[in-house]
Enzyme design. Structure first.
Site, short mmCIF file in Angstrom:
data_model
loop_
_atom_site.label_atom_id
_atom_site.label_comp_id
_atom_site.label_asym_id
_atom_site.label_seq_id
_atom_site.Cartn_x
_atom_site.Cartn_y
_atom_site.Cartn_z
N CYS A 100 0.85 -1.20 0.00
CA CYS A 100 0.00 0.00 0.00
C CYS A 100 0.89 1.25 0.00
O CYS A 100 1.88 1.31 0.72
CB CYS A 100 -0.91 -0.02 1.23
SG CYS A 100 -2.02 1.39 1.29
N CYS A 136 0.61 4.49 7.07
CA CYS A 136 -0.02 4.27 8.38
C CYS A 136 0.94 3.46 9.27
O CYS A 136 1.25 2.30 8.94
CB CYS A 136 -1.35 3.55 8.22
SG CYS A 136 -2.38 4.28 6.93
N CYS A 149 0.36 -0.27 10.27
CA CYS A 149 -0.18 -1.23 9.31
C CYS A 149 0.86 -2.16 8.66
O CYS A 149 1.83 -1.69 8.04
CB CYS A 149 -0.94 -0.49 8.21
SG CYS A 149 -1.81 -1.66 7.13
N CYS A 155 -17.08 -8.65 4.86
CA CYS A 155 -16.33 -7.39 4.69
C CYS A 155 -15.09 -7.65 3.85
O CYS A 155 -14.29 -8.54 4.17
CB CYS A 155 -15.88 -6.85 6.03
SG CYS A 155 -17.20 -6.66 7.22
N CYS A 165 -19.85 -5.32 2.98
CA CYS A 165 -19.08 -4.18 3.47
C CYS A 165 -17.76 -4.16 2.72
O CYS A 165 -17.20 -5.23 2.41
CB CYS A 165 -18.83 -4.34 4.97
SG CYS A 165 -17.78 -3.03 5.65
N CYS A 182 -19.24 2.58 8.55
CA CYS A 182 -18.51 1.83 9.58
C CYS A 182 -17.24 2.62 9.83
O CYS A 182 -16.40 2.74 8.94
CB CYS A 182 -18.20 0.42 9.06
SG CYS A 182 -17.12 -0.52 10.14
N ARG A 239 -18.02 -2.49 17.56
CA ARG A 239 -17.34 -3.76 17.26
C ARG A 239 -16.05 -3.92 18.05
O ARG A 239 -15.15 -3.07 17.97
CB ARG A 239 -17.04 -3.88 15.77
CG ARG A 239 -16.35 -5.22 15.44
CD ARG A 239 -16.18 -5.47 13.96
NE ARG A 239 -17.46 -5.49 13.29
CZ ARG A 239 -17.73 -4.78 12.19
NH1 ARG A 239 -16.81 -4.03 11.64
NH2 ARG A 239 -18.92 -4.84 11.64
N1 SAM Z 1 -6.62 0.67 2.99
C1 SAM Z 1 -7.90 0.95 3.51
C2 SAM Z 1 -7.90 2.02 4.54
O1 SAM Z 1 -6.94 2.14 5.28
O2 SAM Z 1 -8.90 2.74 4.64
C3 SAM Z 1 -8.62 -0.26 4.04
C4 SAM Z 1 -7.88 -1.35 4.79
S1 SAM Z 1 -7.16 -0.87 6.35
C5 SAM Z 1 -6.14 -2.24 6.73
C6 SAM Z 1 -8.53 -0.95 7.47
C7 SAM Z 1 -8.28 -0.60 8.92
O3 SAM Z 1 -7.61 -1.65 9.57
C8 SAM Z 1 -7.43 0.61 9.24
O4 SAM Z 1 -8.12 1.82 9.13
C9 SAM Z 1 -7.04 0.35 10.68
O5 SAM Z 1 -7.96 0.96 11.56
C10 SAM Z 1 -7.13 -1.18 10.80
N2 SAM Z 1 -5.80 -1.76 11.06
C11 SAM Z 1 -4.80 -1.89 10.19
N3 SAM Z 1 -3.69 -2.42 10.78
C12 SAM Z 1 -4.02 -2.61 12.08
C13 SAM Z 1 -3.31 -3.10 13.22
N4 SAM Z 1 -2.03 -3.49 13.13
N5 SAM Z 1 -3.96 -3.17 14.39
C14 SAM Z 1 -5.24 -2.77 14.50
N6 SAM Z 1 -5.96 -2.29 13.46
C15 SAM Z 1 -5.37 -2.19 12.27
FE1 SF4 Z 2 -2.83 1.15 3.39
FE2 SF4 Z 2 -2.82 -0.11 5.70
FE3 SF4 Z 2 -3.07 2.52 5.65
FE4 SF4 Z 2 -5.10 0.97 4.73
S1 SF4 Z 2 -4.33 1.09 6.82
S2 SF4 Z 2 -4.26 2.82 3.80
S3 SF4 Z 2 -3.91 -0.74 3.88
S4 SF4 Z 2 -1.27 1.36 4.97
#
Ligand code: SAM
Ligand code: SF4
Ligand code: DTB
Length: 352
Positions: free
Chosen positions: A56, A60, A63, A100, A131, A191, A263
């Site tokens: 990606c 973040c 992530c 989802c 979702c 959500c 949730r």
């Molecule tokens: N890329 C899209 C986005 O960020 O909107 C969708 C997928 S992203 C993985 C969805 C959500 O997963 C993130 O907004 C975050 O809140 C959650 N998430 C990702 N990594 C995580 C982690 N290590 N622990 C807890 N929640 C996590």
């Molecule tokens: Fe990309 Fe992960 Fe951020 Fe979603 S949460 S935008 S998958 S880096």
């Protein structure tokens, strides 16, 4: 003050004061609120599938799928629709009411849109609620997904506006709010929640819940994630959050968004069953079911079935669809019931 009204004017101080209540008082208030809107022994069950994994472009810090960090994750292309349908059928057979689908995108590309639109149509045809979480959406993209029958769009604010820049630099808080508005305008359910345990303070947790509760409509679904610390991400060594502070966050979410599904989301693999049951008592009424979240582990389905059995919890069949007006009408009755309960509670406290 009666905490059950659907309010959209919460101050940070009011929410902070909820967090600072004695634990037992807070849980009592949250559970009382919960019972005004929901069957306390029902929990909604969703299953998650990563339809496009890794690489990606966003940064973040929590992530495992960000291309900025080396987490050893094997990246995958967008899954073929047949594979997605097979997974959705398996989820349905195991009792999930919602499917989802998540993609590691900043936003869906023009080229990918027809595929995801087709996916929504086909999953919906199985009788499941749908979702998706695909990153930022423009207005026309939200409309396309809504027209295909997408029920929910997940897009998290993740943390407070004040702490946001410590977590993500490649998009702004306002970008996220704009997407939420586009999703609403297209008529989909929202959500939206966040992650706890990223080194934020109490005011950040309160600030996130204030943002969510003060949106023109409360998100129908509020995922409260506990950070899953993944090796290779900048957050791998962040200090643990006090589990009681996590449970408090669930309780305060329940109080400020009384009619929403809250949730108990990522992080259950690191919680014992007693902690999860306290989260249910605090008002959590939705979980992800199935041994994988997007890329990390979730409790085995058998373990969750056994936990539900021991707690007398039933999986919710399908979310009933109520408008805010209908919920407000149901509230009038509920407020009176809670007022009576509070009178009783206050009298009991005074005589103690
Ligand atoms: N890329 C899209 C986005 O960020 O909107 C969708 C997928 S992203 C993985 C969805 C959500 O997963 C993130 O907004 C975050 O809140 C959650 N998430 C990702 N990594 C995580 C982690 N290590 N622990 C807890 N929640 C996590
Ligand atoms: Fe990309 Fe992960 Fe951020 Fe979603 S949460 S935008 S998958 S880096
Ligand atoms: C949400 O708030 N949590 C889910 C879902 N929405 C998409 C994702 C959790 C992901 C946890 C890390 C992973 O498995 O990659």
């Amino acid at each position: 003050m009666t905490a059950t009204a659907l309010r959209h004017d919460w101050s940070l101080e009011e929410i902070r004061n909820l967090f600072l209540m004695p634990f037992n008082d807070l849980i009592f208030k949250a559970q009382s609120t919960h019972r005004n809107y929901f069957d306390p022994n029902e929990v909604q069950v969703s299953t998650l599938l990563s339809i496009k994994t890794g690489a990606c472009p966003e940064d973040c810090k929590y992530c495992p799928q960000s291309g900025h960090y080396n987490t050893g994750l094997e990246k995958e292309k967008l899954l073929e629709i047949d594979k997605v349908i097979a997974e959705a059928k398996a989820a349905r057979a195991k009792g999930a009411s919602r499917f989802c689908m998540g993609a590691a995108w900043r936003s869906p590309s023009k080229k990918d849109m027809p595929y995801v639109v087709d996916m929504v149509r086909q999953v919906k045809a199985l009788g499941l609620e749908t979702c998706m979480t695909l990153g930022m959406l423009e207005e026309h993209q939200a409309r396309e997904l809504a027209d295909a029958g997408l029920d929910y769009y997940n897009h998290n604010l993740d943390t407070s506006e004040k702490y946001y820049s410590h977590i993500i630099t490649t998009r702004t808080y306002q970008d996220r709010l704009d997407t939420l508005e586009n999703v609403r305008k297209a008529g989909m359910k929202v959500c939206c929640g966040g992650i706890m345990g990223m080194g934020e303070d109490l005011d950040d947790r309160a600030g996130l819940l204030m943002q969510l509760a003060n949106l023109p409509h409360h998100p129908e679904s509020v995922p409260v994630n506990m950070l899953v610390k993944v090796a290779g991400t900048p957050m791998e060594n962040v200090a643990d959050l006090d589990p009681f502070d996590f449970i408090r966050t669930i309780a305060v979410a329940r109080i400020v968004m009384p009619a929403s599904h809250v949730r108990l989301s990522a992080g259950r693999e690191d919680m014992n069953e007693q902690m999860q049951s306290l989260c249910f008592l605090a008002g959590a009424n939705s979980i992800f079911y199935g041994e994988k979240l997007l890329t990390t582990a979730n409790p085995e389905a058998d373990k969750d079935r056994e936990l539900f059995r021991r707690l007398g919890i039933r999986p919710e069949q399908r979310e009933t669809e109520h408008t805010e007006d209908e919920r407000a009408a149901a509230l009038a009755e509920a407020v009176e019931a809670e007022r009576t309960r509070h009178l009783f509670y206050d009298a009991a406290r005074q005589s103690a």
